[in-house]
Motif scaffolding. Structure first.
Motif, PDB file in Angstrom:
ATOM      1  N   GLN A  18       0.834  -1.150   0.078  1.00 23.37           N
ATOM      2  CA  GLN A  18      -0.019  -0.028   0.076  1.00 23.37           C
ATOM      3  C   GLN A  18       0.931   1.200   0.060  1.00 23.37           C
ATOM      4  O   GLN A  18       1.477   1.381   0.950  1.00 23.37           O
ATOM      5  CB  GLN A  18      -0.644  -0.092   1.547  1.00 23.37           C
ATOM      6  N   ASP A  58      -4.939   1.173  -1.626  1.00 25.63           N
ATOM      7  CA  ASP A  58      -5.534   0.637  -0.272  1.00 25.63           C
ATOM      8  C   ASP A  58      -5.299  -0.655  -0.075  1.00 25.63           C
ATOM      9  O   ASP A  58      -4.999  -1.749  -1.017  1.00 25.63           O
ATOM     10  CB  ASP A  58      -6.849   1.326  -0.355  1.00 25.63           C
ATOM     11  N   ARG A  68     -12.188   4.216  -4.690  1.00 27.25           N
ATOM     12  CA  ARG A  68     -10.643   3.951  -5.024  1.00 27.25           C
ATOM     13  C   ARG A  68     -10.554   2.687  -6.049  1.00 27.25           C
ATOM     14  O   ARG A  68      -9.597   2.933  -6.899  1.00 27.25           O
ATOM     15  CB  ARG A  68     -10.296   3.164  -3.523  1.00 27.25           C
TER      16      ARG A  68
END
Lengths: 260, 462, 302
Positions: B231, B285, C135
């Motif tokens: 990440q 993420d 995202r």
């Protein structure tokens, strides 16, 4: 115009669609980015129920949100009406001061508020959930702004008919301002339902858990089951959407006949 | 006029009654809770006194005196909560009256609730035992020393845990936590992809980062897949590399030690080189990180051993994975192939009304029962309790990882992990380093960024 | 003489009576705000004058925290980010919401309910799913990149959330997406207080839709526009969710907001409540000044 509205709608609805799709798929398929409905809805449902007490969280969230919404609407609309209909310099000044109340980030007042509620032995109660947001400058101002279009002739006429001020408020203002009440109800319910930071500080038992807290529980493990998570998220989003759908007619096609 | 004011007052009264009405529904449960809270406060003093001289006492007597229930906050039903409930069952075998009551609370909420309660000076809302992230131990105990119970003389033999693991919860020479889940770093690789590049898992065992980089380039060239994903904006990989040589971002006095820290500089250069070569890809993420493994977008990963649970969700990849140790840093003192990432330990709060019971419970379960660890291995919870590693259950092969006895391997890794100084300001430093790393990957100068990160941490330490 | 005086006196007392009734009406709300907002605010202010960590707070130099924040590069970055969002996002969102509301107020439009609900959906959709999907949409191999590559605009996937400028733009897009429907609700309900006959009259007079929008809708909605402007300013300066959930403030603090940093200072880092309170009061002052200006400009009774 239809084209524009359709495009905007599609963009807006897409995440809900994705949520629906994901809720019917196995976690691994969600993670691999599937966009097609799957067959895992029932498995996800069973898995969610085995991990979490969804019914209890739903009941809690509904209880807190409905009570808060009703109390807030009465208190704030009364104040908004008072500020506008009987406005004078003093009340305008008070309104301005009240507005300041929403301008400090909640993080800063969290600890003092917590201290207050824990001293009052109110943790884990409905009262603790609703009191901090029962009266918001925002709602008061919303009613104050819309009371501006409430014709004074009606008030005068009602006074001549012998109605007292409270009666005017309940019998004339509330029915006339149905669209404002419907909008305020939607917004307040939504804010109450999605409230997270405050309940997470004051609710310390499983018995008082709310839906957003339940969703947070599902994201915290070493392994996130995305199918189950999205099912929970869907359940968490539905009440607000349904309430909006039911109320939108009232606030967007409000019966303004009384004003005319 | 009077009548109107009266009606107005009536309205106020109405609202007030409504409010009062709201409260009624939940008042009953509140009262119980409050009663408990008051008792807790009263019990506190006695409990504290008892702490001093009661080490090693027969705890059964105490438990009879102060109730047989322990309340616990932890998260993850499939893992931590399951383990705690199993521990409850193990203890129940000898203490039939005993029970644990777990309230599911995500870590972030545990932290928020803990901070709020400790800051407001009212600890009565806390449960008896909380699960705490190892990285947050120093911060919380030093910030709120009165909120935790010193477990040093509780009869728990902390020597039976991995040294690096125990070190997280030792503050000023005192033990505040009973180590629980294992965060020993593993490197997991897709053997089928390595094979396409003409390599085997052995080629990645006991290697250095330089070798890793070279081999990674070959794998990338032949299969188009990077070896590692992580990440962006999180410092996990950096912190793992740092700890593998026992280095830290703080010196022994707790001052930030980034500038002039050779290990850190080497770590950042290594990371940048990996990124530059494409052997390491950054995603934005956690969900995408998991997805890179599940979708076969990468040939491996390096993380705490708990990552295996996520890898295993891709059932169709069974047999295609293998586990070994991580690469070591080059030209750095004390470099090793072992490190740690994540993991958590149990802490007893000062609100615990029966400290002796809590101590005895932890001592005879998480710090004393091989049986418990055998029971909970089914959920993937691996012990840092070294005796458990010798159990037959741990020696069993795992078909997902090609029949390798990964559990025993990980316990062995955990025993070899160098310990380092987490630092009270761990999270500040972690974020500052992540920021620096992102700038370096974007082309900034390493020394300048390290300097800037140090200044940021120093400013936040005020 | 006395006959003339009599009604005047009665009128006075009537006014006083109404005035009093007004005060009674707003007392419960005002009391609640005083106890639930102002009292904690005062305590937070006292806290903002104290320095130190956790519970070891002391009154040293009372302005230390206020001076400190301007030397704190993370805070100044967050201040800049927040203002950028405010200046760009709020006007776009409010104008879009106004346009949508006036479109959906059209009596002849079909499927109004569906359109309205659809546009409102984003703010009712749980933050968790919205963050995950945004995202993934903008990830390197995500939907947006796939479309751009297929259109020939890009050659390889661009890491939108990995670069400072594009990450900021995505936060702004996300905010507009999420809150336009929310603001639309206020406009829709405000529009109900405008008589539809006004529009019909304008139509007969040959006014174009544009003219109707600017000459009738906007002026008559002014009280509501003021409300939403103040609310949005307040909401943006206290922005927290998007920064935390979409980008975690990254890359390299390029998208972090003030509230996010205050939260970190309170709960993620070693608790520094004095400093966090001081930063909160800066937000308070900024919102208050902006709201004051907006009130001065927009809150005039005809």
């Amino acid at each position: 115009m239809y084209v524009f509205l359709t495009i905007v709608s599609v963009i807006s609805v897409f995440p809900l669609y994705w949520m629906l799709i994901s809720a019917t798929n196995k976690s691994i398929d969600v993670s691999r980015g599937t966009m097609l409905p799957g067959l895992a809805l029932i498995d996800n449902w069973k898995s969610l129920l085995s991990q979490q007490d969804v019914a209890r969280a739903m009941i809690n969230s509904f209880k807190y949100s409905i009570i808060l919404t009703l109390c807030a609407l009465v208190i704030c609309s009364l104040a908004g009406y008072g500020f506008e209909i009987y406005h004078d310099k003093g009340k305008d000044a008070v309104m301005s001061i009240l507005l300041l109340g929403m301008m400090v980030p909640f993080v800063a007042t969290l600890v003092p508020l917590f201290r207050m509620f824990s001293a009052a032995k109110l943790l884990n109660t409905t009262v603790a959930f609703i009191l901090p947001t029962i009266s918001t400058p925002f709602l008061i101002m919303m009613f104050r702004q819309s009371a501006r279009s409430f014709p004074h002739d009606i008030i005068e006429a009602a006074r001549i008919d012998g109605l007292n001020e409270i009666q005017i408020f309940f019998r004339m203002f509330i029915p006339t301002m149905r669209s404002t009440y419907a909008a305020a109800m939607t917004i307040t319910f939504m804010n109450a339902w999605n409230n997270y930071l405050w309940p997470k500080v004051i609710m310390t038992t499983d018995e008082s858990m709310t839906m957003p807290m339940l969703v947070a529980n599902l994201t915290e493990g070493y392994v996130t089951d995305y199918g189950v998570l999205m099912l929970a998220v869907l359940l968490c989003s539905l009440p607000t959407i349904i309430i909006f759908f039911l109320l939108q007619k009232s606030f967007a096609e409000g019966i303004t006949g009384a004003v005319k | 006029m009077k009548r109107k004011i009266l009606s107005a007052l009536l309205c106020v009264a109405m609202t007030a009654t409504m409010l009062a009405g709201c409260g009624n529904s939940s008042n009953e449960s509140t009262d119980d809770k409050n009663q408990e809270a008051t008792d807790d406060a009263a019990a506190d003093d006695t409990a504290d006194d008892a702490t001093d001289d009661a080490a090693g006492d027969d705890a059964a007597d105490d438990s009879a005196a102060g109730g047989d229930k322990l309340t616990v906050w932890c998260w993850d039903p499939a893992f931590n909560i399951f383990s705690m409930e199993e521990a409850g069952k193990v203890y129940q075998a000898d203490h039939p009256e005993f029970s644990v009551e777990v309230t599911e609370t995500p870590w972030e909420d545990v932290q928020t609730k803990l901070t709020t309660a400790a800051t407001s000076g009212d600890l009565s809302t806390l449960p008896d035992i909380i699960l705490m992230q190892d990285n947050a131990f120093q911060k919380n105990v030093i910030s709120y020393p009165d909120a935790f119970v010193d477990l040093t003389d509780s009869g728990i033999d902390f020597g039976q845990f991995g040294e690096a693991k125990t070190a997280y919860s030792v503050i000023d020479g005192k033990n505040y936590g009973v180590p629980f889940d294992n965060g020993a770093v593993i490197a997991a690789y897709r053997t089928d992809i390595l094979e396409q590049a003409g390599m085997k898992i052995e080629d990645f065992t006991d290697i250095t980062w330089d070798e890793y980089l070279e081999k990674g380039k070959t794998v990338l060239e032949k299969t188009g897949k990077p070896l590692l994903s992580c990440q962006a904006g999180e410092s996990d990989v950096i912190m793992m590399m740092l700890q593998s040589c026992g280095a830290s971002l703080f010196d022994d006095e707790g001052n930030p030690a980034l500038v002039g820290n050779e290990a850190l500089k080497k770590v950042m250069e290594t990371y940048a080189a990996l990124k530059e070569a494409g052997v390491l890809v950054e995603v934005n993420d956690w969900d995408q990180y998991i997805s890179t493994m599940n979708t076969e977008a990468v040939a491996g990963t390096i993380n705490g051993c708990w990552i295996m649970a996520s890898i295993k969700t891709a059932e169709d990849q069974s047999g295609k994975w293998a586990v070994t140790n991580m690469p070591s840093l080059v030209d750095v003192e004390n470099a090793s192939n072992y490190s740690n990432n994540g993991g958590s330990s149990w802490a007893v709060t000062a609100n615990c009304q029966n400290v002796e019971l809590a101590k005895d419970f932890l001592a005879s379960t998480f710090a004393g029962s091989v049986e418990l660890y055998e029971n909970i291995i089914s959920c993937g919870a691996l012990a840092t309790y070294l005796p458990a590693g010798e159990s037959d259950v741990y020696a069993k092969g795992d078909d997902f990882f090609g029949g390798d006895a990964v559990s025993a391997k990980i316990v062995e890794f955990a025993g070899k992990t160098p310990s380092n100084n987490t630092g009270v300001y761990y999270y500040e430093a972690r974020d500052a380093v992540a920021t620096a790393m992102q700038n370096i990957v974007g082309g900034a100068n390493v020394d300048d960024e390290i300097q800037l990160a140090q200044e940021t941490i120093e400013s936040q330490m005020q | 003489m006395s006959q003339v005086k009599e009604p005047k006196k009665r009128k006075m007392s009537l006014e006083r009576r109404h005035n009093l009734t007004g005060w009674v009406f707003l007392t419960p709300a005002t009391l609640m705000i005083a106890v639930m907002s102002f009292w904690p605010m005062i305590q937070a202010f006292i806290l903002s004058l104290q320095t130190g960590k956790a519970n070891n707070l002391s009154f040293g130099d009372p302005l230390a925290n206020y001076v400190r924040m301007f030397r704190d590069n993370v805070f100044t970055t967050s201040l800049g980010n927040t203002f950028l969002y405010l200046i760009i996002q709020v006007p776009i969102m409010l104008i879009l919401a106004l346009i949508l509301a006036s479109m959906l107020n059209n009596k002849d439009l079909r499927c109004k309910g569906l359109f309205r609900t659809a546009i409102f959906l984003p703010c009712a959709t749980s933050l968790v799913s919205y963050a995950i999907i945004f995202r993934s949409l903008f990830s390197v191999d995500g939907f947006v990149n796939t479309v751009l590559i297929n259109l020939g605009i890009l050659n390889t996937g661009y890491n939108f959330l990995g670069h400072a400028t594009s990450a900021k733009i995505i936060i702004i897009i996300a905010l507009v997406w999420r809150w336009t429907g929310y603001n639309m609700v206020f406009y829709l309900s405000g529009l109900q207080n405008i008589e539809y006959s006004v529009y019909e009259a304008a139509k007969i007079d040959g006014a174009s839709p544009m003219q109707t929008f600017f000459r009738i809708t906007v002026p008559l909605l002014k009280p509501t526009i003021l409300l939403t402007a103040i609310m949005s300013t307040n909401g943006t300066l206290q922005l927290f969710d998007e920064s935390v959930n979409l980008t975690k403030g990254g890359p390299a603090n390029a998208t972090i907001t003030m509230s996010h940093y205050i939260y970190n200072m309170s709960f993620k880092y070693v608790p520094t409540f004095g400093y966090a309170a001081a930063m909160s009061f800066l937000i308070f002052i900024l919102v208050a000044v902006l709201a004051f200006i907006q009130m001065k400009v927009g809150d005039k009774r005809d």
